[in-house]
Design an enzyme around this catalytic site. Structure first.
Site, PDB file in Angstrom:
ATOM      1  N   SER A   1      32.210  -2.126 -63.256  1.00  0.00           N
ATOM      2  CA  SER A   1      32.131  -3.042 -62.111  1.00  0.00           C
ATOM      3  C   SER A   1      30.750  -3.658 -61.976  1.00  0.00           C
ATOM      4  O   SER A   1      29.750  -2.940 -61.910  1.00  0.00           O
ATOM      5  CB  SER A   1      32.432  -2.295 -60.805  1.00  0.00           C
ATOM      6  OG  SER A   1      33.743  -1.840 -60.803  1.00  0.00           O
TER       7      SER A   1
ATOM      8  N   HIS B   1      35.945  -7.538 -62.402  1.00  0.00           N
ATOM      9  CA  HIS B   1      36.447  -7.144 -63.734  1.00  0.00           C
ATOM     10  C   HIS B   1      37.205  -8.338 -64.300  1.00  0.00           C
ATOM     11  O   HIS B   1      38.352  -8.579 -63.941  1.00  0.00           O
ATOM     12  CB  HIS B   1      37.403  -5.949 -63.623  1.00  0.00           C
ATOM     13  CG  HIS B   1      36.719  -4.667 -63.316  1.00  0.00           C
ATOM     14  ND1 HIS B   1      36.475  -3.708 -64.265  1.00  0.00           N
ATOM     15  CD2 HIS B   1      36.206  -4.187 -62.160  1.00  0.00           C
ATOM     16  CE1 HIS B   1      35.850  -2.690 -63.701  1.00  0.00           C
ATOM     17  NE2 HIS B   1      35.669  -2.957 -62.423  1.00  0.00           N
TER      18      HIS B   1
ATOM     19  N   HIS C   1      42.043   0.593 -63.976  1.00  0.00           N
ATOM     20  CA  HIS C   1      41.817   1.907 -63.369  1.00  0.00           C
ATOM     21  C   HIS C   1      43.140   2.568 -62.982  1.00  0.00           C
ATOM     22  O   HIS C   1      44.131   1.889 -62.698  1.00  0.00           O
ATOM     23  CB  HIS C   1      40.967   1.783 -62.097  1.00  0.00           C
ATOM     24  CG  HIS C   1      39.646   1.113 -62.296  1.00  0.00           C
ATOM     25  ND1 HIS C   1      39.527  -0.252 -62.363  1.00  0.00           N
ATOM     26  CD2 HIS C   1      38.401   1.612 -62.445  1.00  0.00           C
ATOM     27  CE1 HIS C   1      38.248  -0.565 -62.544  1.00  0.00           C
ATOM     28  NE2 HIS C   1      37.535   0.541 -62.600  1.00  0.00           N
TER      29      HIS C   1
ATOM     30  N   TYR D   1      43.750   3.924 -60.172  1.00  0.00           N
ATOM     31  CA  TYR D   1      44.136   3.608 -58.792  1.00  0.00           C
ATOM     32  C   TYR D   1      44.865   2.274 -58.674  1.00  0.00           C
ATOM     33  O   TYR D   1      45.485   1.981 -57.654  1.00  0.00           O
ATOM     34  CB  TYR D   1      42.915   3.625 -57.843  1.00  0.00           C
ATOM     35  CG  TYR D   1      41.843   2.605 -58.146  1.00  0.00           C
ATOM     36  CD1 TYR D   1      42.020   1.260 -57.870  1.00  0.00           C
ATOM     37  CD2 TYR D   1      40.636   2.996 -58.715  1.00  0.00           C
ATOM     38  CE1 TYR D   1      41.045   0.324 -58.158  1.00  0.00           C
ATOM     39  CE2 TYR D   1      39.655   2.086 -59.004  1.00  0.00           C
ATOM     40  CZ  TYR D   1      39.863   0.745 -58.728  1.00  0.00           C
ATOM     41  OH  TYR D   1      38.889  -0.170 -59.021  1.00  0.00           O
ATOM     42  N   GLU D   2      44.804   1.468 -59.744  1.00  0.00           N
ATOM     43  CA  GLU D   2      45.533   0.201 -59.699  1.00  0.00           C
ATOM     44  C   GLU D   2      47.025   0.408 -59.924  1.00  0.00           C
ATOM     45  O   GLU D   2      47.818  -0.532 -59.813  1.00  0.00           O
ATOM     46  CB  GLU D   2      44.957  -0.771 -60.738  1.00  0.00           C
ATOM     47  CG  GLU D   2      43.538  -1.204 -60.399  1.00  0.00           C
ATOM     48  CD  GLU D   2      42.895  -2.031 -61.501  1.00  0.00           C
ATOM     49  OE1 GLU D   2      43.226  -3.218 -61.605  1.00  0.00           O
ATOM     50  OE2 GLU D   2      42.073  -1.485 -62.265  1.00  0.00           O
TER      51      GLU D   2
ATOM     52  N   ALA E   1      30.092   1.690 -62.600  1.00  0.00           N
ATOM     53  CA  ALA E   1      29.381   1.694 -61.325  1.00  0.00           C
ATOM     54  C   ALA E   1      29.688   3.029 -60.664  1.00  0.00           C
ATOM     55  O   ALA E   1      30.825   3.485 -60.706  1.00  0.00           O
ATOM     56  CB  ALA E   1      29.876   0.551 -60.456  1.00  0.00           C
TER      57      ALA E   1
ATOM     58  N   MET F   1      35.245   6.174 -60.363  1.00  0.00           N
ATOM     59  CA  MET F   1      36.716   6.159 -60.475  1.00  0.00           C
ATOM     60  C   MET F   1      37.181   5.781 -61.883  1.00  0.00           C
ATOM     61  O   MET F   1      38.279   5.260 -62.058  1.00  0.00           O
ATOM     62  CB  MET F   1      37.286   5.162 -59.457  1.00  0.00           C
ATOM     63  CG  MET F   1      36.831   5.402 -58.027  1.00  0.00           C
ATOM     64  SD  MET F   1      37.352   4.092 -56.919  1.00  0.00           S
ATOM     65  CE  MET F   1      36.428   4.518 -55.423  1.00  0.00           C
ATOM     66  N   SER F   2      36.346   6.032 -62.869  1.00  0.00           N
ATOM     67  CA  SER F   2      36.732   5.633 -64.235  1.00  0.00           C
ATOM     68  C   SER F   2      36.124   6.618 -65.233  1.00  0.00           C
ATOM     69  O   SER F   2      35.799   7.749 -64.899  1.00  0.00           O
ATOM     70  CB  SER F   2      36.220   4.216 -64.523  1.00  0.00           C
ATOM     71  OG  SER F   2      34.802   4.191 -64.563  1.00  0.00           O
TER      72      SER F   2
ATOM     73  N   ASN G   1      25.259   2.539 -55.094  1.00  0.00           N
ATOM     74  CA  ASN G   1      25.141   2.856 -53.662  1.00  0.00           C
ATOM     75  C   ASN G   1      24.821   4.330 -53.500  1.00  0.00           C
ATOM     76  O   ASN G   1      25.164   5.136 -54.367  1.00  0.00           O
ATOM     77  CB  ASN G   1      26.461   2.528 -52.931  1.00  0.00           C
ATOM     78  CG  ASN G   1      27.669   3.230 -53.547  1.00  0.00           C
ATOM     79  OD1 ASN G   1      28.107   2.887 -54.643  1.00  0.00           O
ATOM     80  ND2 ASN G   1      28.158   4.229 -52.858  1.00  0.00           N
TER      81      ASN G   1
ATOM     82  N   HIS H   1      32.807  -2.385 -51.706  1.00  0.00           N
ATOM     83  CA  HIS H   1      32.854  -2.897 -53.076  1.00  0.00           C
ATOM     84  C   HIS H   1      31.806  -4.011 -53.259  1.00  0.00           C
ATOM     85  O   HIS H   1      31.274  -4.194 -54.344  1.00  0.00           O
ATOM     86  CB  HIS H   1      34.264  -3.413 -53.392  1.00  0.00           C
ATOM     87  CG  HIS H   1      34.466  -3.763 -54.841  1.00  0.00           C
ATOM     88  ND1 HIS H   1      34.291  -2.851 -55.869  1.00  0.00           N
ATOM     89  CD2 HIS H   1      34.815  -4.931 -55.450  1.00  0.00           C
ATOM     90  CE1 HIS H   1      34.533  -3.448 -57.039  1.00  0.00           C
ATOM     91  NE2 HIS H   1      34.851  -4.705 -56.806  1.00  0.00           N
TER      92      HIS H   1
HETATM   93  N1  HPA Z   1      32.330   6.418 -54.877  1.00  0.00           N
HETATM   94  C1  HPA Z   1      33.254   6.314 -55.856  1.00  0.00           C
HETATM   95  N2  HPA Z   1      33.207   5.371 -56.770  1.00  0.00           N
HETATM   96  C2  HPA Z   1      32.195   4.499 -56.733  1.00  0.00           C
HETATM   97  C3  HPA Z   1      31.206   4.558 -55.748  1.00  0.00           C
HETATM   98  C4  HPA Z   1      31.281   5.568 -54.767  1.00  0.00           C
HETATM   99  O1  HPA Z   1      30.446   5.678 -53.857  1.00  0.00           O
HETATM  100  N3  HPA Z   1      30.344   3.533 -55.985  1.00  0.00           N
HETATM  101  C5  HPA Z   1      30.789   2.906 -57.106  1.00  0.00           C
HETATM  102  N4  HPA Z   1      31.923   3.478 -57.554  1.00  0.00           N
END
Ligand code: HPA
Length: 291
Positions: A32, A63, A85, A87-88, A115, A216-217, A248, A262
């Protein structure tokens, strides 16, 4: 959902082969906000994911969904600009099909980027983290990308999971980061399913079990790469280098009014891309000139 096997992997790999002259030994997955690195590929053959048989589409902003094959640091590379992903709504056999295609194309070194949220309190948005190891919480709950019939010609039924993140590549990346003056942490990535971000209690739990960054990947792709024998039958596996871009700080205080978004993930990508590019270029240079 049926599990994909050799027929689907061959079909997707043949499609790609017919659309490029490049024969990459190195594959990269751009996470990401990190897709901009693909713009640096020279003489690119660009193939939309939508055209490739069985290839999963990414539905997430940031993406773009294109495969780039071309030259980068004087080597043939394959770059995925965006990934699908779990989750998609995809099954893990779909999420990881691109890694099988790379296996079939003869890729030997896989650079996975993502990310991630920083769990380690010393990490700041814009920092890079070399992945030393991972915790696959999705897998521990039963969803493993190797679930289903095993094709022994692709890899073993019970692959070991130590050394997933190749130590030699990590040592190279550390040296490059030092030479290029790019700050580089090294730590444990924990893979969750998403798409909801973590609660503060979950962040405290993840910190307590030794996670430094969360995303998440990546973990599914690493497992399939670790499983993947190379195609000359020498039982040599894909070597993986994993790099998280910390986008973050995660929130560990249940009274905090802050929120992870996001948008901040994509914003941090702008700082991260040049740093990631410096490290990846340096690693590729070292690979082509191991002296
Ligand atoms: N949590 C989960 N996945 C992420 C995060 C997060 O804070 N930041 C970027 N991908």
């Amino acid at each position: 959902m049926q599990y994909f096997g050799r027929a689907e992997f061959e079909s997707a790999a043949n499609f790609v082969r017919q659309r490029t002259q490049h024969t990459p030994r190195i594959g990269l997955v751009l996470g990401s906000g990190l897709g901009g690195l693909a713009d640096a590929v020279e003489q690119p053959s660009i193939i939309p994911y939508a055209d490739i048989p069985y290839w999963p589409q990414s539905t997430v902003p940031g993406h773009s969904g294109k495969l780039y094959l071309g030259r980068f640091e004087n080597q043939d590379v394959l770059m995925m600009r965006g990934r699908a992903h779990y989750y998609e709504g995809y099954a893990l056999t779909q999420v990881t099909l691109p890694i099988r295609v790379m296996q079939f194309l003869g890729v030997e070194i896989l650079i996975l980027t993502n990310a991630a949220g920083g769990i380690n309190p010393t990490y700041r948005p814009g920092d890079l983290m070399l992945i030393s190891d991972h915790i696959n919480l999705v897998g521990m709950a039963g969803e493993n990308p190797l679930k289903g019939p095993n094709d022994d010609s692709l890899g073993p039924r019970f692959p070991g999971m130590n050394g997933v993140y190749d130590l030699g590549l990590r040592i190279t990346a550390r040296k490059v980061a030092k030479d290029e003056d790019v700050p580089l942490h090294e730590g444990v990535y924990v893979g969750l399913s998403g798409p909801s971000f973590e609660t503060p209690a979950e962040i405290r739990l993840l910190r307590a079990v030794g996670a430094d960054a969360v995303g998440m990947s990546t973990v599914h792709e690493s497992i399939v790469a670790r499983h993947a024998n190379n195609q000359d039958g020498q039982n040599k596996r894909l070597r993986v280098l994993g790099i998280s871009g910390i986008t973050n700080a995660t929130i560990d205080d249940s009274e905090s009014l802050e929120e992870a978004t996001h948008e901040e993930v994509l914003e941090a990508g702008k700082v991260l891309v040049p740093r990631l590019e410096a490290v990846v270029r340096g690693v590729l240079r070292a690979l082509s000139d191991p002296a």
